[in-house]
Design a protein around this motif. Structure first.
Motif, PDB file in Angstrom:
ATOM      1  N   GLY A 159       0.840  -1.194   0.000  1.00  0.00           N
ATOM      2  CA  GLY A 159       0.000   0.000   0.000  1.00  0.00           C
ATOM      3  C   GLY A 159       0.871   1.239   0.000  1.00  0.00           C
ATOM      4  O   GLY A 159       2.092   1.176  -0.189  1.00  0.00           O
ATOM      5  N   PRO A 160       0.266   2.406   0.217  1.00  0.00           N
ATOM      6  CA  PRO A 160       1.049   3.651   0.277  1.00  0.00           C
ATOM      7  C   PRO A 160       2.097   3.564   1.382  1.00  0.00           C
ATOM      8  O   PRO A 160       1.821   3.103   2.500  1.00  0.00           O
ATOM      9  CB  PRO A 160      -0.001   4.718   0.590  1.00  0.00           C
ATOM     10  N   GLN A 161       3.314   4.006   1.064  1.00  0.00           N
ATOM     11  CA  GLN A 161       4.411   3.894   2.012  1.00  0.00           C
ATOM     12  C   GLN A 161       4.374   4.966   3.105  1.00  0.00           C
ATOM     13  O   GLN A 161       4.997   4.807   4.152  1.00  0.00           O
ATOM     14  CB  GLN A 161       5.752   3.969   1.267  1.00  0.00           C
ATOM     15  N   ALA A 243       4.395  -7.164   8.593  1.00  0.00           N
ATOM     16  CA  ALA A 243       4.043  -5.964   7.828  1.00  0.00           C
ATOM     17  C   ALA A 243       5.015  -4.823   8.114  1.00  0.00           C
ATOM     18  O   ALA A 243       5.455  -4.114   7.196  1.00  0.00           O
ATOM     19  CB  ALA A 243       2.614  -5.542   8.160  1.00  0.00           C
ATOM     20  N   HIS A 244       5.370  -4.645   9.388  1.00  0.00           N
ATOM     21  CA  HIS A 244       6.316  -3.582   9.746  1.00  0.00           C
ATOM     22  C   HIS A 244       7.680  -3.835   9.104  1.00  0.00           C
ATOM     23  O   HIS A 244       8.315  -2.902   8.570  1.00  0.00           O
ATOM     24  CB  HIS A 244       6.445  -3.505  11.265  1.00  0.00           C
ATOM     25  N   THR A 245       8.137  -5.080   9.139  1.00  0.00           N
ATOM     26  CA  THR A 245       9.439  -5.396   8.564  1.00  0.00           C
ATOM     27  C   THR A 245       9.432  -5.229   7.045  1.00  0.00           C
ATOM     28  O   THR A 245      10.402  -4.738   6.456  1.00  0.00           O
ATOM     29  CB  THR A 245       9.836  -6.834   8.929  1.00  0.00           C
ATOM     30  N   LEU A 246       8.340  -5.642   6.399  1.00  0.00           N
ATOM     31  CA  LEU A 246       8.241  -5.483   4.953  1.00  0.00           C
ATOM     32  C   LEU A 246       8.240  -4.015   4.542  1.00  0.00           C
ATOM     33  O   LEU A 246       8.895  -3.629   3.558  1.00  0.00           O
ATOM     34  CB  LEU A 246       6.972  -6.169   4.450  1.00  0.00           C
ATOM     35  N   ARG A 247       7.514  -3.199   5.276  1.00  0.00           N
ATOM     36  CA  ARG A 247       7.478  -1.764   4.944  1.00  0.00           C
ATOM     37  C   ARG A 247       8.848  -1.131   5.140  1.00  0.00           C
ATOM     38  O   ARG A 247       9.235  -0.209   4.412  1.00  0.00           O
ATOM     39  CB  ARG A 247       6.416  -1.062   5.786  1.00  0.00           C
ATOM     40  N   HIS A 248       9.593  -1.629   6.135  1.00  0.00           N
ATOM     41  CA  HIS A 248      10.961  -1.131   6.314  1.00  0.00           C
ATOM     42  C   HIS A 248      11.835  -1.530   5.128  1.00  0.00           C
ATOM     43  O   HIS A 248      12.648  -0.725   4.646  1.00  0.00           O
ATOM     44  CB  HIS A 248      11.541  -1.684   7.613  1.00  0.00           C
ATOM     45  N   LEU A 250      10.874  -2.062   2.096  1.00  0.00           N
ATOM     46  CA  LEU A 250      10.472  -1.302   0.916  1.00  0.00           C
ATOM     47  C   LEU A 250      11.023   0.122   0.907  1.00  0.00           C
ATOM     48  O   LEU A 250      11.000   0.787  -0.137  1.00  0.00           O
ATOM     49  CB  LEU A 250       8.940  -1.252   0.819  1.00  0.00           C
ATOM     50  N   SER A 251      11.500   0.594   2.038  1.00  0.00           N
ATOM     51  CA  SER A 251      12.069   1.947   2.103  1.00  0.00           C
ATOM     52  C   SER A 251      13.585   1.958   1.933  1.00  0.00           C
ATOM     53  O   SER A 251      14.202   3.017   2.017  1.00  0.00           O
ATOM     54  CB  SER A 251      11.702   2.596   3.443  1.00  0.00           C
ATOM     55  N   THR A 252      14.190   0.800   1.700  1.00  0.00           N
ATOM     56  CA  THR A 252      15.643   0.723   1.560  1.00  0.00           C
ATOM     57  C   THR A 252      16.064   1.078   0.133  1.00  0.00           C
ATOM     58  O   THR A 252      15.237   1.212  -0.783  1.00  0.00           O
ATOM     59  CB  THR A 252      16.147  -0.683   1.927  1.00  0.00           C
ATOM     60  N   GLY A 253      17.369   1.175  -0.051  1.00  0.00           N
ATOM     61  CA  GLY A 253      17.900   1.578  -1.345  1.00  0.00           C
ATOM     62  C   GLY A 253      17.662   0.570  -2.450  1.00  0.00           C
ATOM     63  O   GLY A 253      17.355   0.949  -3.596  1.00  0.00           O
ATOM     64  N   TYR A 254      17.814  -0.714  -2.143  1.00  0.00           N
ATOM     65  CA  TYR A 254      17.632  -1.708  -3.209  1.00  0.00           C
ATOM     66  C   TYR A 254      16.184  -1.731  -3.697  1.00  0.00           C
ATOM     67  O   TYR A 254      15.925  -2.023  -4.876  1.00  0.00           O
ATOM     68  CB  TYR A 254      18.065  -3.086  -2.730  1.00  0.00           C
ATOM     69  N   ALA A 255      15.214  -1.442  -2.808  1.00  0.00           N
ATOM     70  CA  ALA A 255      13.812  -1.393  -3.233  1.00  0.00           C
ATOM     71  C   ALA A 255      13.575  -0.200  -4.153  1.00  0.00           C
ATOM     72  O   ALA A 255      12.843  -0.311  -5.162  1.00  0.00           O
ATOM     73  CB  ALA A 255      12.904  -1.320  -2.014  1.00  0.00           C
ATOM     74  N   PRO A 275      11.987 -12.367   1.471  1.00  0.00           N
ATOM     75  CA  PRO A 275      13.136 -13.141   1.962  1.00  0.00           C
ATOM     76  C   PRO A 275      13.982 -12.395   2.978  1.00  0.00           C
ATOM     77  O   PRO A 275      14.533 -12.996   3.907  1.00  0.00           O
ATOM     78  CB  PRO A 275      13.929 -13.436   0.676  1.00  0.00           C
ATOM     79  N   ASN A 276      14.105 -11.076   2.824  1.00  0.00           N
ATOM     80  CA  ASN A 276      14.894 -10.295   3.776  1.00  0.00           C
ATOM     81  C   ASN A 276      14.148 -10.049   5.081  1.00  0.00           C
ATOM     82  O   ASN A 276      14.776  -9.775   6.106  1.00  0.00           O
ATOM     83  CB  ASN A 276      15.280  -8.949   3.160  1.00  0.00           C
TER      84      ASN A 276
END
Length: 357
Positions: A159-161, A243-248, A250-255, A275-276
């Motif tokens: 969803g929206p970040q 969900a919290h870990t996934l949203r984190h 998605l905010s990284t550089g590789y994403a 996986p991460n």
């Protein structure tokens, strides 16, 4: 592969040693309070009548107590040694192998869990019959919680970040509310909603012992509410953490780089972020299995399911300590094996983690 085998053997060995130490401590502490179980049995058989003289009544009661202690194996010394103190002098007495703990330990090594204080019968068959209900219940709840956490976690993260909005915000609020509810409240709420003639009344209220002629579909329906209660008790913690870990992630550089190359948010979540983000989820899963085993005590009591939880609740109420010690051993093994399984899953999910026996 050889290293993995040695590591698994070492982990299982440590788990059994730790479970043995915990069960031994509970066994020794429970035998210090075994007089309550003797008093309960003595009260059930105490029909002396008013015509019996007081002295005769005391003699009969003393003989009855000795007979009960002999039958329950409480007449022997508790441990290999005992400590006595007379006139300021402390002395130790060696009793050899003829003591309660040694007899219990030898029986445990041969697969015998002991005799019930309640009726003097072996508790092994009773536990096997109870596990026939608890193991399927726990396995189905574990599978449902894992699958549900993966689905809900991915939905909340997709969803929206900036912030959750719309129905995702409502789902997050619902999970947060469920996380604060105790298990007995969840179970009673499910009973009220789905097994109440004034509400939906679409599922059986109790999961009790099924009839031999009952169809498998009817038996499965009896497990829906107990399994759902256990799943709802552990799902919010797992789903919100994922969900919290996934949203984190998605905010990284590789994403950000992956999005710039045209990768959709759904594929980014499933192929790269998940996986991460799986390692924190595995940490929570290490405590999931023992939590489900402990939750079975509440669920099986509410839904009249003759499993280990109900067996333990009745044993505690009746001071049937051999049954309680077997339950502690079972719960400790579940906890320790869950930790070993989590370590193995760490190494599988992240090859950088090395297993050291």
């Amino acid at each position: 592969m050889r290293l993995l085998g040695r590591w698994l053997a070492a982990q299982v060995g440590r788990a059994f040693l730790a479970a043995w130490a915990i069960a031994s401590l509970v066994f020794l502490l429970s035998r210090l309070d075994a007089a309550k179980a003797t008093d309960l049995l003595l009260g059930e058989t105490d029909n002396l009548g008013t015509a019996v003289l007081r002295a005769d009544a005391d003699t009969i009661q003393h003989q009855a107590r000795q007979a009960i202690e002999q039958r329950l194996g409480l007449a022997e010394p508790l441990f290999y040694t005992t400590r006595t103190q007379q006139a300021g002098t402390v002395s130790w007495h060696w009793h050899g192998l003829h003591n309660q703990y040694h007899r219990w330990l030898v029986g445990l090594l041969h697969g015998h869990l002991g005799l019930s204080f309640r009726d003097g019968q072996p508790i092994g068959p009773r536990w096997r019959a109870a596990l026939a209900y608890t193991i399927p219940l726990t396995f189905l709840a574990l599978l449902g919680a894992i699958v549900g956490a993966l689905l809900v976690g991915l939905v909340l993260a997709d969803g929206p970040q900036a912030a959750l909005s719309g129905w995702r915000a409502g789902l997050h609020t619902l999970l947060t509310g469920l996380q604060g509810l105790p298990l007995f409240a969840l179970a009673l709420g499910l009973l009220f909603a789905f097994a109440n003639p004034d509400m939906l009344n679409i599922l059986p209220a109790y999961a009790g012992s099924p009839d031999d002629e009952e169809l498998w579909g009817q038996r499965a329906l009896r497990l829906v509410l107990p399994v759902l209660a256990l799943v709802l008790a552990v799902l919010p913690e797992l789903a919100l953490l994922l969900a919290h870990t996934l949203r984190h992630e998605l905010s990284t550089g590789y994403a950000t780089t992956a999005r710039a190359k045209g990768l959709s948010n759904g594929k980014l979540l499933r192929r790269h972020a998940l996986p991460n983000a799986i390692l924190p989820l595995l940490t929570a899963l290490a405590g999931l299995l023992p939590a489900l085993v402990a939750g079975a005590v509440v669920v099986e009591t509410i839904f009249a399911l003759p499993g280990t939880g109900r067996l333990l609740a009745e044993a505690v109420a009746m001071h049937d300590y051999p049954v309680v010690v077997a339950g502690v051993l079972f719960t400790a093994l579940a906890r320790l094996l869950a930790l070993a399984l989590a370590d193995a899953l760490y190494a599988w999910a992240d090859p950088r983690i090395r297993l050291v026996p």
